[in-house]
Write an enzyme that holds these catalytic residues in place. Structure first.
Site, PDB file in Angstrom:
ATOM      1  N   ASP A 142       3.904  -2.898   1.716  1.00  0.00           N
ATOM      2  CA  ASP A 142       5.226  -2.317   1.819  1.00  0.00           C
ATOM      3  C   ASP A 142       6.052  -2.321   0.470  1.00  0.00           C
ATOM      4  O   ASP A 142       6.896  -1.835   0.286  1.00  0.00           O
ATOM      5  CB  ASP A 142       6.181  -3.075   2.925  1.00  0.00           C
ATOM      6  CG  ASP A 142       5.920  -2.768   4.402  1.00  0.00           C
ATOM      7  OD1 ASP A 142       5.197  -1.978   4.506  1.00  0.00           O
ATOM      8  OD2 ASP A 142       6.341  -3.582   5.251  1.00  0.00           O
ATOM      9  N   ASP A 164       1.357   1.213  13.668  1.00  0.00           N
ATOM     10  CA  ASP A 164       2.237  -0.195  12.970  1.00  0.00           C
ATOM     11  C   ASP A 164       2.170  -1.181  13.705  1.00  0.00           C
ATOM     12  O   ASP A 164       2.075  -1.238  14.771  1.00  0.00           O
ATOM     13  CB  ASP A 164       3.749   0.288  12.530  1.00  0.00           C
ATOM     14  CG  ASP A 164       4.189  -0.298  11.278  1.00  0.00           C
ATOM     15  OD1 ASP A 164       3.478  -1.498  10.888  1.00  0.00           O
ATOM     16  OD2 ASP A 164       5.355   0.056  10.609  1.00  0.00           O
TER      17      ASP A 164
END
Ligand SMILES: *[C@@H]1O[C@H](CO)[C@@H](O)[C@H](O)[C@H]1NC(C)=O
Ligand SMILES: *[C@@H]1O[C@H](CO)[C@@H](O)[C@H](O)[C@H]1NC(C)=O
Ligand SMILES: *[C@@H]1O[C@H](CO)[C@@H](O)[C@H](O)[C@H]1NC(C)=O
Ligand SMILES: *[C@@H]1O[C@H](CO)[C@@H](O)[C@H](O)[C@H]1NC(C)=O
Ligand SMILES: *[C@@H]1O[C@H](CO)[C@@H](O)[C@H](O)[C@H]1NC(C)=O
Ligand SMILES: *[C@@H]1O[C@H](CO)[C@@H](O)[C@H](O)[C@H]1NC(C)=O
Ligand SMILES: *[C@@H]1O[C@H](CO)[C@@H](O)[C@H](O)[C@H]1NC(C)=O
Ligand SMILES: *[C@@H]1O[C@H](CO)[C@@H](O)[C@H](O)[C@H]1NC(C)=O
Ligand SMILES: *[C@@H]1O[C@H](CO)[C@@H](O)[C@H](O)[C@H]1NC(C)=O
Ligand SMILES: *[C@@H]1O[C@H](CO)[C@@H](O)[C@H](O)[C@H]1NC(C)=O
Ligand SMILES: *[C@@H]1O[C@H](CO)[C@@H](O)[C@H](O)[C@H]1NC(C)=O
Ligand SMILES: *[C@@H]1O[C@H](CO)[C@@H](O)[C@H](O)[C@H]1NC(C)=O
Length: 745
Positions: free
Chosen positions: A564, A502
């Site tokens: 997301d 990430d």
């Protein structure tokens, strides 16, 4: 590797007027260069007076050099401004934007790159330290043109590689400073556009992605008019706002017909893209590093390397352009062994448990996952930090040791407990994967206490926090070695088969503009090292969603988290946009809980499942114990569909049938690699009384073959499906979906 040098007549093909395959890809007649693909030609030549490279053609197949437009050579913009140029430099009467802008050792910024020689080779040399497309002698042919500026003693090597099967050209260049080695002769690269060519006076429109966090890959189409049409990223990464991709199309081009040109920079850092229409109507196309983050110093004897840019031509509309990129990237960009393999169905712990984790709660969650048919269990954030336990996002980032309170025996026995579960209806162990964010640090961490000088910073300026974190300067070799070291230790410590990498903020304070370039080269060194050492680990990129969905990272990693935003209605638009250039097989997509945590929208599990199944990496991002009874009873059939759909998504061809921005009834279709079957995903956004839903016209089938379908259980010809279409009896209600299989009979 056959190498042909110099300005002789090089005819690589045997008689054909244009290439049938890659052995016929590049020809030089004198210094007239013809790059030929199955459905595309790219022509340029050396102007013998000036030594400049002149663009002749980029488009459908052509076979001859023809005289350029006759432009009145009077007025202010005479000379080079009226040439179509391949590698425009600064000064010397071209008033358009340059591909290359150098501040020379003596302070001037004029360059005069003139042709010196060229080589044509089969295959494609790799670019040291940078991700790039690759291919063997039968796949790709490369032309390297050497240019030299005799005033500044600087040379350029301009490289063109043509992949005939995909109508694709990969371009890059390097600049070598041959100047004095006495210390005063450094040059500074101020601008470097890896792709640059000049279109003639034709009407063009630009299709470009734009967006934001949870709103990636929206698309806008606008006319290229006089002046500059441009966008880019200054965030240090490709960013959520834009992506290093755009298409140029003719005004009449549609999804399935007309001319389209696509441009994509194989680069993870800041970039800029521009189409500049000049008074003569010529359109200059530029794609390269963002000039705010360039200023790269090249000492005497050193060479600067620009990243690679890929251009694709399609005469079959935007859809044809996308499919060429998808096929090129799956076979000649992404080098992971997983790129063409089906992916395990995963469950990520984040939505279910957040930071509130320990060995017991995670093993329990893994057990619930196993009962659903999950194949890979992923432990997200929260597992590390000793002095600064990662209990929330204000501390611990950078301290990559399992937290002893949460994992008293470290990772190994916990991972073993996960592996001890057997995947439902299969005799294989449940796999384990882990989350890391290696490029970041919380000031509340042992790492920052010990190495406050490792973060990106600009002198005495305050270090701006985002999500309580700072960015490590991955341009520093010691930071690179730190990341390589700790990621290797984690992977060696337990049976870890997947890593989610990430990256959750942009770069703010840079001590020098070129820090971004150095950072990205450092990142590539790190990822190249780790993916080479751990080829059996499935790596997934993530940057608060699709913030780094770029071809640079796709070279090393086979998949990237798409957004997301897991609201299935929003996701449809985001995934369709991402598919403009990147293959659905590279997208990560999950079913999340309802109502959606971001949008509060309720969408059925079938619809959520269908949207997530359109991607190569399918999974669940929810707490299984919170599924409603209706949802739980739908899961087995979604899992069974995933097993069947995934191979077609991974290796098949993708068609956008109707776009959610344009139709209340969007749809997509995949056709299997061998053409024997197809799967259609069809959606109804809102239920409406009138008008009637339009027939869903399919694509990519053999018009004469016959295919059965499981919608009305009938058999029709490919022509009927494509020209007539399927009428779907939509039930009442918003957010309805259908998954339809076609099988060749
Ligand atoms: C390319 O074409 C040449 C000449 O027609 C042929 O000999 C060769 O086998 C072909 N190669 C491939 C890879 O198709
Ligand atoms: C190269 O192309 C030009 C037209 O652009 C033509 O005048 C010239 O004769 C060609 N040169 C050769 C060697 O074919
Ligand atoms: C550079 O090359 C050009 C073209 O060949 C020539 O006219 C010029 O004199 C050269 N300049 C220098 C400094 O060598
Ligand atoms: C250093 O290089 C510059 C630029 O080429 C030259 O003008 C200068 O004379 C050189 N100095 C020495 C000490 O060699
Ligand atoms: C693990 O976490 C759960 C949920 O927060 C908690 O109930 C349990 O006591 C914890 N177990 C240990 C050993 O800390
Ligand atoms: C597992 O097998 C059972 C019994 O055959 C079947 O009902 C179920 O759908 C299967 N589940 C999965 C995820 O394959
Ligand atoms: C974050 O976790 C730390 C360590 O457990 C705790 O001291 C702190 O209060 C937490 N902060 C927030 C904002 O919850
Ligand atoms: C996993 O299974 C093995 C073999 O059955 C057993 O020896 C081991 O204790 C189990 N480990 C855990 C952590 O459950
Ligand atoms: C450090 O952690 C504490 C406790 O969670 C928090 O209150 C503080 O804001 C954090 N400091 C920074 C700079 O994030
Ligand atoms: C990876 O980096 C380590 C440490 O810097 C080095 O020892 C190793 O040789 C590198 N391996 C590869 C495959 O690049
Ligand atoms: C979503 O569904 C739940 C459960 O049926 C219901 O309680 C909730 O009100 C719904 N929310 C919206 C926004 O429709
Ligand atoms: C098609 O066949 C399937 C399986 O036999 C059946 O469940 C379905 O109801 C049939 N659909 C129609 C429209 O006849």
């Amino acid at each position: 590797m056959a190498m042909m040098k110099g300005a002789c007549v090089v005819m690589l093909w045997a008689g054909a007027t244009f290439a049938q395959n890659s052995t016929a890809a590049i020809a030089a007649t004198g210094t007239n260069f013809t790059l030929t693909a199955e459905g595309m030609s790219y022509l340029f030549h050396v102007d013998t007076d000036s030594g400049d490279l002149v663009s002749d053609h980029f488009g459908g197949p052509t076979t001859d050099f023809t005289p350029p437009a006759n432009i009145l050579p009077w007025g202010w913009n005479d000379e080079l401004s009226n040439f179509r140029r391949e590698f425009p430099d600064v000064g010397r009467s071209d008033f358009r934007l340059p591909a290359i802008h150098i501040e020379h050792a003596d302070g001037d910024t004029v360059s005069a790159f003139r042709y010196r020689s060229h080589d044509i080779t089969q295959g494609k040399p790799s670019i040291p330290g940078l991700p790039a497309t690759y291919g063997g002698d039968g796949d790709v042919t490369t032309l390297i043109v050497q240019l030299y500026d005799n005033v500044s003693d600087v040379s350029a090597a301009l490289s063109y590689s043509v992949f005939p099967k995909y109508n694709a050209i990969a371009r890059s260049f390097s600049i070598t400073n041959h100047g004095s080695t006495n210390g005063s002769g450094a040059i500074v690269i101020e601008q470097a556009h890896s792709f640059s060519t000049d279109f003639p006076h034709v009407d063009l429109e630009m299709i470009e992605p734009h967006g934001d966090w949870s709103h990636e890959f929206q698309t806008v189409r606008r006319k290229i008019d006089y002046g500059e049409t441009s966008f880019g990223s200054k965030a240090g990464y490709a960013s959520h706002q834009h992506n290093p991709f755009f298409a140029l199309v003719s005004p009449s081009t549609t999804e399935s017909s007309g001319e389209a040109w696509g441009f994509n920079l194989v680069w993870t850092g800041s970039f800029e893209a521009t189409a500049e229409k000049f008074s003569n109507g010529y359109v200059r196309v530029l794609l390269g590093l963002n000039s705010l983050h360039t200023s790269i110093r090249v000492e005497p004897g050193e060479t600067f390397q620009a990243p690679e840019a890929v251009a694709v031509y399609s005469s079959e509309g935007v859809g044809g352009l996308s499919r060429s990129f998808h096929d090129l990237y799956r076979s000649h960009l992404s080098r992971s062994k997983f790129t063409k393999e089906t992916r395990p169905i995963l469950l990520n712990s984040w939505e279910g448990l957040g930071f509130d984790i320990n060995e017991t709660s995670l093993v329990n969650l893994a057990g619930e996952a196993e009962e659903l048919g999950i194949e890979l269990f992923v432990n997200d954030d929260g597992w590390f930090g000793v002095e600064y336990p990662r209990n929330n996002d204000s501390l611990g980032l950078g301290d990559w040791t399992p937290n002893p309170a949460k994992f008293p025996n470290g990772l190994a026995p916990y991972v073993q407990a996960v592996n001890n579960f057997t995947v439902l209806n299969a005799s294989k162990p449940l796999q384990f994967g882990i989350w890391v964010e290696p490029e970041m640090v919380n000031p509340n961490s042992t790492l920052y206490r010990e190495h406050p000088d490792w973060v990106l910073r600009a002198g005495k300026h305050q270090r701006t926090l985002t999500r309580n974190q700072l960015v490590l300067n991955v341009g520093l070799p010691e930071v690179q070695d730190f990341i390589i070291g700790f990621v290797s230790r984690i992977l060696d410590s337990a049976n870890i088969q997947y890593v989610k990498w990430d990256n959750n903020r942009g770069m703010h304070e840079l001590s020098h503009p070129s820090d971004d370039y150095d950072y990205i080269l450092g990142l590539y060194r790190v990822i190249d090292n780790l993916t080479t050492r751990y080829p059996n680990v499935l790596w997934e990129g993530c940057a608060s969603g699709g913030g780094r969905f770029d071809p640079g990272l796709l070279h090393y990693w086979p998949q990237h988290w798409t957004s997301d935003n897991t609201d299935a209605a929003n996701r449809l638009t985001i995934q369709m946009g991402t598919s403009l250039v990147y293959p659905p097989s590279a997208m990560g997509c999950h079913i999340s809980a309802t109502p959606n945590g971001l949008t509060n929208r309720n969408i059925s599990i079938e619809y959520r499942g269908h949207v997530a199944l359109m991607c190569g990496s399918f999974g669940l991002e929810l707490n299984p114990s919170e599924l409603s009874p209706e949802e739980a009873s739908a899961v087995p059939s979604i899992m069974a569909q995933a097993e069947r759909v995934n191979p077609v998504v991974i290796t098949g061809s993708f068609f956008r049938l109707a776009h959610p921005d344009k139709s209340n009834w969007p749809g997509v279709q995949f056709v299997s690699h061998d053409g024997s079957q197809a799967v259609v995903f069809a959606f109804q956004q809102q239920y409406v009384v009138k008008p009637a839903p339009p027939p869903l016209r399919l694509a990519g089938l053999d018009p004469r073959a016959r295919y059965s379908n499981d919608l009305d259980n009938s058999t029709y010809s490919g022509a009927t499906y494509m020209n007539g279409g399927l009428n779907i009896a939509w039930p009442r209600g918003d957010y309805q979906s259908k998954l339809i299989w076609l099988a060749k009979v």
